[in-house]
Design a protein around this motif. Structure first.
Motif, mmCIF file in Angstrom:
data_model
loop_
_atom_site.group_PDB
_atom_site.id
_atom_site.type_symbol
_atom_site.label_atom_id
_atom_site.label_comp_id
_atom_site.label_asym_id
_atom_site.label_seq_id
_atom_site.Cartn_x
_atom_site.Cartn_y
_atom_site.Cartn_z
ATOM 1 N N ALA A 95 75.576 13.814 60.654
ATOM 2 C CA ALA A 95 75.727 15.234 60.359
ATOM 3 C C ALA A 95 74.417 15.715 59.778
ATOM 4 O O ALA A 95 73.782 15.003 58.992
ATOM 5 C CB ALA A 95 76.859 15.457 59.373
ATOM 6 N N GLY A 96 73.988 16.910 60.178
ATOM 7 C CA GLY A 96 72.712 17.402 59.680
ATOM 8 C C GLY A 96 72.660 18.916 59.591
ATOM 9 O O GLY A 96 73.485 19.621 60.166
ATOM 10 N N GLU A 97 71.673 19.363 58.838
ATOM 11 C CA GLU A 97 71.468 20.813 58.692
ATOM 12 C C GLU A 97 71.000 21.394 60.015
ATOM 13 O O GLU A 97 70.406 20.699 60.838
ATOM 14 C CB GLU A 97 70.390 21.084 57.634
ATOM 15 C CG GLU A 97 70.735 20.613 56.244
ATOM 16 C CD GLU A 97 71.803 21.469 55.555
ATOM 17 O OE1 GLU A 97 72.224 22.503 56.136
ATOM 18 O OE2 GLU A 97 72.222 21.079 54.457
ATOM 19 N N ARG A 98 71.253 22.700 60.166
ATOM 20 C CA ARG A 98 70.800 23.291 61.415
ATOM 21 C C ARG A 98 69.645 24.252 61.180
ATOM 22 O O ARG A 98 69.457 24.757 60.067
ATOM 23 C CB ARG A 98 71.953 23.951 62.154
ATOM 24 C CG ARG A 98 72.546 25.133 61.520
ATOM 25 C CD ARG A 98 73.907 25.406 62.147
ATOM 26 N NE ARG A 98 74.690 26.254 61.281
ATOM 27 C CZ ARG A 98 74.681 27.572 61.374
ATOM 28 N NH1 ARG A 98 73.951 28.185 62.288
ATOM 29 N NH2 ARG A 98 75.412 28.299 60.549
ATOM 30 N N ILE A 99 68.889 24.452 62.247
ATOM 31 C CA ILE A 99 67.793 25.419 62.222
ATOM 32 C C ILE A 99 68.373 26.756 62.631
ATOM 33 O O ILE A 99 69.175 26.826 63.563
ATOM 34 C CB ILE A 99 66.676 24.978 63.193
ATOM 35 C CG1 ILE A 99 65.997 23.724 62.642
ATOM 36 C CG2 ILE A 99 65.678 26.098 63.432
ATOM 37 C CD1 ILE A 99 64.881 23.186 63.510
ATOM 38 N N GLY A 100 67.991 27.803 61.926
ATOM 39 C CA GLY A 100 68.489 29.125 62.293
ATOM 40 C C GLY A 100 69.535 29.636 61.325
ATOM 41 O O GLY A 100 69.942 30.779 61.380
ATOM 42 N N ALA A 101 69.994 28.753 60.408
ATOM 43 C CA ALA A 101 70.956 29.175 59.394
ATOM 44 C C ALA A 101 70.210 29.316 58.085
ATOM 45 O O ALA A 101 69.539 28.382 57.669
ATOM 46 C CB ALA A 101 72.046 28.127 59.229
ATOM 47 N N ALA A 102 70.314 30.439 57.447
ATOM 48 C CA ALA A 102 69.631 30.672 56.179
ATOM 49 C C ALA A 102 68.263 29.997 56.232
ATOM 50 O O ALA A 102 67.504 30.202 57.155
ATOM 51 C CB ALA A 102 70.465 30.151 55.025
ATOM 52 N N ASP A 103 67.967 29.107 55.274
ATOM 53 C CA ASP A 103 66.664 28.457 55.280
ATOM 54 C C ASP A 103 66.822 26.975 54.994
ATOM 55 O O ASP A 103 65.957 26.324 54.454
ATOM 56 C CB ASP A 103 65.770 29.105 54.212
ATOM 57 C CG ASP A 103 64.342 28.599 54.315
ATOM 58 O OD1 ASP A 103 63.933 28.220 55.442
ATOM 59 O OD2 ASP A 103 63.662 28.553 53.288
#
Lengths: 541, 120
Positions: free
Chosen positions: A11-19
């Motif tokens: 699971a990982g953070e996404r690009i394009g959501a907040a910062d």
């Protein structure tokens, strides 16, 4: 699956959501993922496919030659619009490429997104639950890899979800985005995320559909007696478990829903056990009713029925649950992949919590894979499991930990399992002061019966489960082996000629002879498509 | 299963370590049976063996059959009580020359490499 290599859940953070994931960190995150893949040597990984860390993981896992299984939270069109496209058009092309390369793509909830965090949260539970269920079945560890920002506030449905319910800290690695950010000199993480989600019209529910499989066999005049019987059963069930959030019935069918899979397993198990054991004679019934029960789970819409004023749930997963019930085996608790994944992730979460609080925890339920079955009315196929009670499994305080007098083991039809079973039996016996000669005899009997079943008992090449229960009382040890292999009665097998000289001596037949010689009794019965062999060994006191 | 192999006084000694069950019997078979194609007595030392099942006995029986056909002697030694019990209830104890320990087995095999006398 290669023996021993872990199953990776990502699971990982996404690009394009907040910062939360600045695009400048892309290459350093990729390098972190590559290091982990090289260290773990996983041959199978589970992930979603949002722009950012998920897609990087999918790309690198595929490049390593491993198998990729993708779970999406909602219908694809909404997923791309919400979680891929905001990062830029080139991410859509990369998304399509990993979907193309994946061995399996599943949608956890075939519905529109409707700005709904419930679907993301459920998808995370599916990834963790299915990954863990399959790892347990394969006898390999499940390893969680997170690429996230511990400093950022936890948004529901974000990778932080996993942190709070992962049961095995020794199988967890983190690629720390805050750390990478600091080293790259990128701006500080945001201190608060604006959640774009309004309150959700949906909730995650565990869903039961059941009916009385033998209903039409009851003559009309016995039906009132049947209801009396069920009313008495209900009194006992109500005293044992908490009631479902909603329960409805029409005729012989029952529909219920609970907040957690564990609650529903408790309720259904109580229902099954009471109906199977309550004496039918006082009610004047000639036969015992047999229930067909199907458990499913997913995000559903919740509301009040405008005509009855009672609670109701509706949506794709409710319809799906209703389609599973007709294929359930009467008398068994049958469950979908979604249900067992949710149950697994809830039990894992309870285990995590018990560990933090210093309590002992043992799972209360086990699941056995039945197969990929066709659902009626064009609802596709569903991976079906059987759920059963695991004895002695509950929260036990470490202060007064009772020694269980029963050992229950589930193994698959693979000879390599026998070594593991032997170690478990040896330590069970040693802890209870059973002498090494008795332990040897018990292990030999188990080994010979299992070897026989695994080598000759199955006509297909499919995976099967074998259940083994070892119990000890003051003066005897009992052993039950239950399998769904071809019928085989060891009490009827011909005895070998143990007086024969070398030239005449046959090479087979000794195993069953050992079982019969070493044990004090051997009983066999064929029941419900299963072989059940019960052995007893008297203990000298 | 680990299998140690050495030679002492012209006797080829095989020492299986751990478990001889349906998982490991093939390995032992692949190591033991070719020994009967060459001359010199064979001793299987069970002193490091924790466990044997019918799959392990099957390999020993195949060895005994090959020994008889090729006239290369085989003897066994170093059995634990439990392993010895398995040999008794299978009737195998009568089929083999069995010695309590390696030294007595090697002495007997070296003295008469074709037909070792059973110590019992």
């Amino acid at each position: 699956l290669s023996k021993g290599y872990p199953i990776l859940i990502f699971a990982g953070e996404r690009i394009g959501a907040a910062d939360s994931f600045p695009p400048a960190l892309e290459e350093s995150v990729r390098a972190g993922i590559c290091d982990e893949l090289a260290a773990r040597k996983a041959r199978l990984g589970y992930s979603s496919a949002s722009a950012g860390a998920d897609i990087l993981f999918c790309e690198e896992l595929l490049a390593s030659g491993a198998e990729l299984r993708i779970f999406l939270p909602c219908v694809e069109e909404d997923f791309i619009a919400q979680y891929v496209a905001p990062a830029g058009d080139h991410w859509i092309a990369r998304y399509r490429a990993v979907i193309e390369g994946a061995a399996q793509v599943e949608v956890s909830c075939e519905e529109r997104l409707l700005g709904d965090e419930t679907l993301l949260k459920f998808n995370n539970q599916m990834l963790q639950g299915i990954g863990r269920v399959n790892a347990l079945r394969a006898g390999v560890p499940a390893h969680l890899l997170l690429a996230f920002s511990p400093g950022a506030p936890a948004e529901p449905g974000s990778p932080a979800d996993f942190m709070d319910q992962w049961p095995e800290p020794e199988h967890l690695s983190i690629i720390d985005l805050d750390d990478l950010r600091e080293r790259a000199g990128v701006a500080e993480p945001p201190t608060s995320l604006v959640s774009g989600f309004p309150s959700s019209p949906r909730a995650i529910r565990a869903i039961l559909f059941a009916d009385i499989a033998t209903y039409t066999k009851f003559p009309d005049e016995q039906l009132p007696l049947l209801w009396d019987f069920l009313a008495a059963a209900q009194d006992i069930i109500a005293s044992k478990t908490k009631p479902p959030l909603l329960i409805n019935s029409w005729g012989d069918a029952v529909h219920a829903a609970t907040e957690t899979a564990h609650d529903l397993a408790d309720y259904t198990m109580a229902l099954t056990e009471v109906i199977a054991t309550l004496d039918i004679a006082p009610f004047g019934l000639d036969r015992r009713p047999l229930l067909r029960m199907a458990l499913h789970a997913g995000p559903v819409f919740v509301g009040i029925h405008p005509l009855t004023g009672r609670s109701m749930i509706y949506g794709h997963h409710v319809n799906r649950a209703a389609r599973i019930e007709p294929i359930a085996t009467p008398g068994e608790i049958c469950a979908s992949q979604h249900f067992v994944a949710l149950l697994r992730s809830e039990m894992d979460s309870a285990q995590h919590e018990a560990r933090v609080l210093g309590n002992m925890y043992r799972d209360r339920y086990d699941m056995e894979y039945v197969g990929l079955l066709d659902l009626p009315k064009q609802f596709g196929r569903e991976s079906i499991y059987r759920v059963f009670r695991r004895s002695g499994g509950e929260v036990i305080s470490t202060n007064d930990r009772p020694q269980s007098s029963e050992l229950r083991l589930i193994l698959s039809n693979d000879l390599a399992e026998i070594g593991r079973i032997a170690s478990a039996v040896d330590s069970f016996c040693a802890e209870r002061r059973i002498g090494p000669d008795v332990a040897y005899a018990v292990n030999l009997a188990i080994d010979e019966l299992l070897t026989n079943t695994i080598s000759y008992g199955y006509r297909d090449r499919a995976r099967h489960m074998i259940e083994l229960v070892l119990g000890i009382t003051a003066n005897r040890l009992t052993l039950l082996i239950r399998d769904d292999a071809e019928p085989f009665d060891p009490t009827l097998a011909a005895a070998p000629d143990i007086e024969a000289e070398i030239d005449d001596r046959a090479v087979g037949g000794l195993g069953i002879h050992f079982v019969r010689t070493m044990m004090d009794s051997v009983e066999y019965r064929r029941s419900d498509g299963h072989n059940e062999v019960t052995l007893t060994k008297l203990l000298e006191s | 299963v680990d299998i140690r192999r050495e030679t002492a006084s012209g006797v080829r000694v095989i020492t299986p370590v751990g478990r001889m069950d349906s998982n490991s019997a093939r390995e032992v078979e692949a190591m033991v049976l070719p020994l009967f194609d060459e001359s010199g007595p064979v001793l299987v030392d069970f002193s490091a063996l924790d466990y044997i099942s019918s799959a392990g006995l099957r390999v020993m029986l195949l060895g005994a059959k090959r020994s008889k056909a090729s006239k290369v002697a085989i003897a066994l030694c170093g059995m634990s009580n439990a392993v010895s019990e398995v040999f008794k209830i299978s009737g195998f104890a009568k089929l083999f020359a069995i010695y309590p320990d390696r030294d007595s087995a090697i002495r007997a095999l070296a003295a008469d490499p074709r037909e070792p006398q059973s110590p019992t």
